[in-house]
Each structure stands twice: as C-alpha cells, then as structure tokens.
Design an enzyme around this catalytic site. Sequence first.
Site, PDB file in Angstrom:
ATOM      1  N   PHE A  21       6.116  -3.112   3.629  1.00  0.00           N
ATOM      2  CA  PHE A  21       7.380  -3.435   4.301  1.00  0.00           C
ATOM      3  C   PHE A  21       8.313  -2.260   4.083  1.00  0.00           C
ATOM      4  O   PHE A  21       8.954  -2.162   3.036  1.00  0.00           O
ATOM      5  CB  PHE A  21       7.950  -4.724   3.703  1.00  0.00           C
ATOM      6  CG  PHE A  21       9.056  -5.345   4.509  1.00  0.00           C
ATOM      7  CD1 PHE A  21       8.861  -5.670   5.842  1.00  0.00           C
ATOM      8  CD2 PHE A  21      10.284  -5.620   3.931  1.00  0.00           C
ATOM      9  CE1 PHE A  21       9.873  -6.255   6.590  1.00  0.00           C
ATOM     10  CE2 PHE A  21      11.309  -6.197   4.668  1.00  0.00           C
ATOM     11  CZ  PHE A  21      11.102  -6.520   6.005  1.00  0.00           C
ATOM     12  N   TYR A  67       0.904  -6.409 -16.469  1.00  0.00           N
ATOM     13  CA  TYR A  67       1.305  -5.638 -17.647  1.00  0.00           C
ATOM     14  C   TYR A  67       1.450  -6.604 -18.812  1.00  0.00           C
ATOM     15  O   TYR A  67       1.876  -7.752 -18.629  1.00  0.00           O
ATOM     16  CB  TYR A  67       2.628  -4.892 -17.410  1.00  0.00           C
ATOM     17  CG  TYR A  67       3.026  -4.016 -18.578  1.00  0.00           C
ATOM     18  CD1 TYR A  67       2.260  -2.906 -18.923  1.00  0.00           C
ATOM     19  CD2 TYR A  67       4.144  -4.307 -19.344  1.00  0.00           C
ATOM     20  CE1 TYR A  67       2.599  -2.106 -20.003  1.00  0.00           C
ATOM     21  CE2 TYR A  67       4.500  -3.507 -20.430  1.00  0.00           C
ATOM     22  CZ  TYR A  67       3.715  -2.407 -20.753  1.00  0.00           C
ATOM     23  OH  TYR A  67       4.045  -1.627 -21.829  1.00  0.00           O
ATOM     24  N   TYR A  88       9.617  -8.774 -21.883  1.00  0.00           N
ATOM     25  CA  TYR A  88       8.544  -8.804 -20.888  1.00  0.00           C
ATOM     26  C   TYR A  88       7.628 -10.015 -21.073  1.00  0.00           C
ATOM     27  O   TYR A  88       7.806 -11.028 -20.411  1.00  0.00           O
ATOM     28  CB  TYR A  88       7.736  -7.492 -20.892  1.00  0.00           C
ATOM     29  CG  TYR A  88       7.011  -7.303 -19.578  1.00  0.00           C
ATOM     30  CD1 TYR A  88       7.557  -6.505 -18.578  1.00  0.00           C
ATOM     31  CD2 TYR A  88       5.821  -7.967 -19.305  1.00  0.00           C
ATOM     32  CE1 TYR A  88       6.929  -6.368 -17.346  1.00  0.00           C
ATOM     33  CE2 TYR A  88       5.185  -7.845 -18.087  1.00  0.00           C
ATOM     34  CZ  TYR A  88       5.737  -7.044 -17.109  1.00  0.00           C
ATOM     35  OH  TYR A  88       5.108  -6.927 -15.887  1.00  0.00           O
ATOM     36  N   PHE A 134       0.969   1.594  -7.679  1.00  0.00           N
ATOM     37  CA  PHE A 134      -0.469   1.395  -7.874  1.00  0.00           C
ATOM     38  C   PHE A 134      -1.200   1.143  -6.564  1.00  0.00           C
ATOM     39  O   PHE A 134      -2.356   1.533  -6.406  1.00  0.00           O
ATOM     40  CB  PHE A 134      -0.717   0.233  -8.840  1.00  0.00           C
ATOM     41  CG  PHE A 134      -0.385   0.555 -10.270  1.00  0.00           C
ATOM     42  CD1 PHE A 134      -1.048   1.563 -10.943  1.00  0.00           C
ATOM     43  CD2 PHE A 134       0.592  -0.157 -10.949  1.00  0.00           C
ATOM     44  CE1 PHE A 134      -0.746   1.873 -12.264  1.00  0.00           C
ATOM     45  CE2 PHE A 134       0.905   0.134 -12.266  1.00  0.00           C
ATOM     46  CZ  PHE A 134       0.236   1.153 -12.927  1.00  0.00           C
ATOM     47  N   ALA A 161       0.793  -1.235   0.000  1.00  0.00           N
ATOM     48  CA  ALA A 161       0.000   0.000   0.000  1.00  0.00           C
ATOM     49  C   ALA A 161       0.819   1.277   0.000  1.00  0.00           C
ATOM     50  O   ALA A 161       0.248   2.365  -0.010  1.00  0.00           O
ATOM     51  CB  ALA A 161      -0.919   0.007   1.232  1.00  0.00           C
TER      52      ALA A 161
END
Length: 400
Positions: A75, A228, A238, A53, A49
């Site tokens: 963390f 993504y 990717y 995003f 959080a």
Amino acid sequence: MRIEPIIQGVVARSAHPFGCEAAIKKQIAFVKNAPQISQGPKRVLILGASSGFGLAARIALTFGGAQADTIGVSFERGPSEKGTGSAGWYNNVFFKREAEKEGRIAINIVGDAFASETRTQVIEAIETYFEGEVDLVIYSLATGMRPISNQPGEFWRSVIKPFGQTVTGASFDLEHDRWIDTTLESATEEEALHTIKVMGGEDWESWIDTLINAESIAQGCQTIAFSYVGPEITHPIYLDGTLGRAKIDLHQTSHSLNLKLANFDGAAYATVCKALVTKASVFIPALSPYLLALYRVMKDEKCHEGCIEQMQRLFATKLYGQDHISVDGERLVRMDDWELAPHIQNKVNQILEEMDANNFQVIGDYQGFKNEFLQLNGFGFDEVDYSQDIDLQTILKLTP
C-alpha cells in the site's frame, strides 16, 4: 527540483527515487555474491513487499539463487505535484525493473491488503502468471490499523504499551539528534485486543484460507510471517507488552496454519528475526538505545546483519535446501540466534548501563542507526548525487 531528506521526529516525509534504486541494486549485489538458495520456491506471494523484511525476502528469492517469480502486495503512495511519494513506491518500481532484466516475473499490486478487492486481484494474478498456484506465501504487513469487517469506516488500532506497569525508556528525535525520555502507561485489555487484531495472526490465517479456497496452494507450499522476541532487557516494552501479545498470537497461528498446509505436504512457520532499524521499529520507545548498543557490538564482532542479510541466510540455510527445518521448542525459526548469543548480549548490556542522553552518540552506533533510517528512504548513499535536480515529470512516469 532537488529532493532533500525531511524528517519529523521518527517519520520520513520525503523519499529519493534514485536513492531507492541504489538501495535495490546494493541488495541485489549482496545476494548474488552470498551463499545461494538451493531448491527454493519458484512462485512466491509477498504480502507487504515494498520495504523491510518483505522487500528483502523478495530480492533474496529472485536474485539469491532461487530465481523466483513474485507477486508483491503493498500500500504505497506515488509521486504527485504535492510530494515525492513513498520510498516503497520506488522500491516496487526499481525491483520490477531489475527483475525483468533477468527474465523474472515481478507483479506489483498496489492496494490495501485487508480489502477483498485486493484479494481478488491477487487470485487473478496467480491464475494469470503462476499457473494458478503459489509455492511460498510471505506475510510481512506492517501497519498501525486494520479495518473492522462489516463496519465501514471503523478500525482496530494497535498501541505500543506495557502491561501491569508503566515503563520509562528513551527514544530518539532523528530530526534534531536528541534523546527523549518517554514514559508509557499500562495498556488496557481493549488496547491489547486491538493490537492483536492488527498485528497478530488472524489476517495471515484469513489470507491462507482465501488461497486454499481458491485452490491457489501448490503441493509443498510453505508460509512464513515475521516476529521478534528479543533479550530480557527489551521484554517490558516488547514481549511482555501489547506487541508481545500480538506476536504470541502470530506464533499460535503458525501452528494452526501448519496443520492446514499439512494437507498439501506444506508447512507454516513464524520466523523470529533480529532487531533492526525499520520504518516500524523506530516507533518503539525504549528499543532505540538497545538498537544503538546492538549495532555497535555486532559490527565490532563482524556479525551485524540488515534485512537483506537476514533473509538470504533464512532461505539459504534454514528454510530451503536442508534435510530438515531447524526450529526451537516452540516451533519457531530463530534468525535472532546471532543477536542473542551470550557474548553479544553481555557487551550490549555493558554499553546500555553507561548510555545516557549525553553520550549515546559516542558509545552507541547512532550514526549507523540514523544512516540506516535515511537509507530506508533513499538517502545516505555515496553513489547518489543528491545535489542533482530531478524533473517531476520524469518521476511521475515511474509506475510499479
């Protein structure tokens, strides 16, 4: 003490507390003035959080119309005599401060999201603050390694590599503003497995199972995780590489979780986002030139989005307040729709054909790229006086 940006390659070694505060306030101002989220969730758990995003989703859901209460897990490292601490620490501090000003519950749990003790803390927080249930679970963990269950001190470690071929592409040394050609060797099957374990869907599913078993899932609860895909030009490094295998695993996990949450009239979705500058994306070789070209084109076309714009649009126009949730043929929510528009990609490809080590700062949006990176760590905001001395004792008192 004066806090200056310290960059080593693509790693920021310092964070400015009041720059992070400015970033939070700027994002809040955006979502308050954007089209609002209707019929949104009221009790939200965000795993990861404190940046990217995950943080943007938390801000959007709290201030962008839904008026959600949130529990955020991250963390992060606090300030000490040795250093300023991480940007995420201050993001947690100042998000909570702003949320509580408006009467919202904002609980920060700073701990390892892979640890069983953290899960226990989360369940207890849900019982205490959310009457025992959550309406939305956002999985947004970005990490390079994950502890192996029942093997103390052992970790799965993700790698960013192609498959079946070597790939040469450029990355940037942000410290010295240099273009660096990098060649990546093909991944082994073991490296692929490790990357799937770290960045695939297994831990997401484990979290949802934990919440189901604790009877913490509300009727209609949804869960999302971020992914993504990218255009064909990015696929060798990717989608066709280790990262792509992990994301495909994440997509498959969304389907199994969707079946589990159907018992609660809920749903699970993998959300495919736009390519952006994040603490994670700057590590991906060959993606950086694409980002420079994409930023230049989308800003010229006035359709550029950062994390906060993406998240507000996701919740306001895709996930909530709609008669049905729009997904593609693979049941993915596509937030990369503007990025992949043919006229955008055609212009991006034209720039990439010309881009090289001599002109990347001119024809690409290098300054925008670098400034966005600096802003992740609280630097580059006009409204912040970076010449001002900051008292260490003052920032040591800032706790999330």
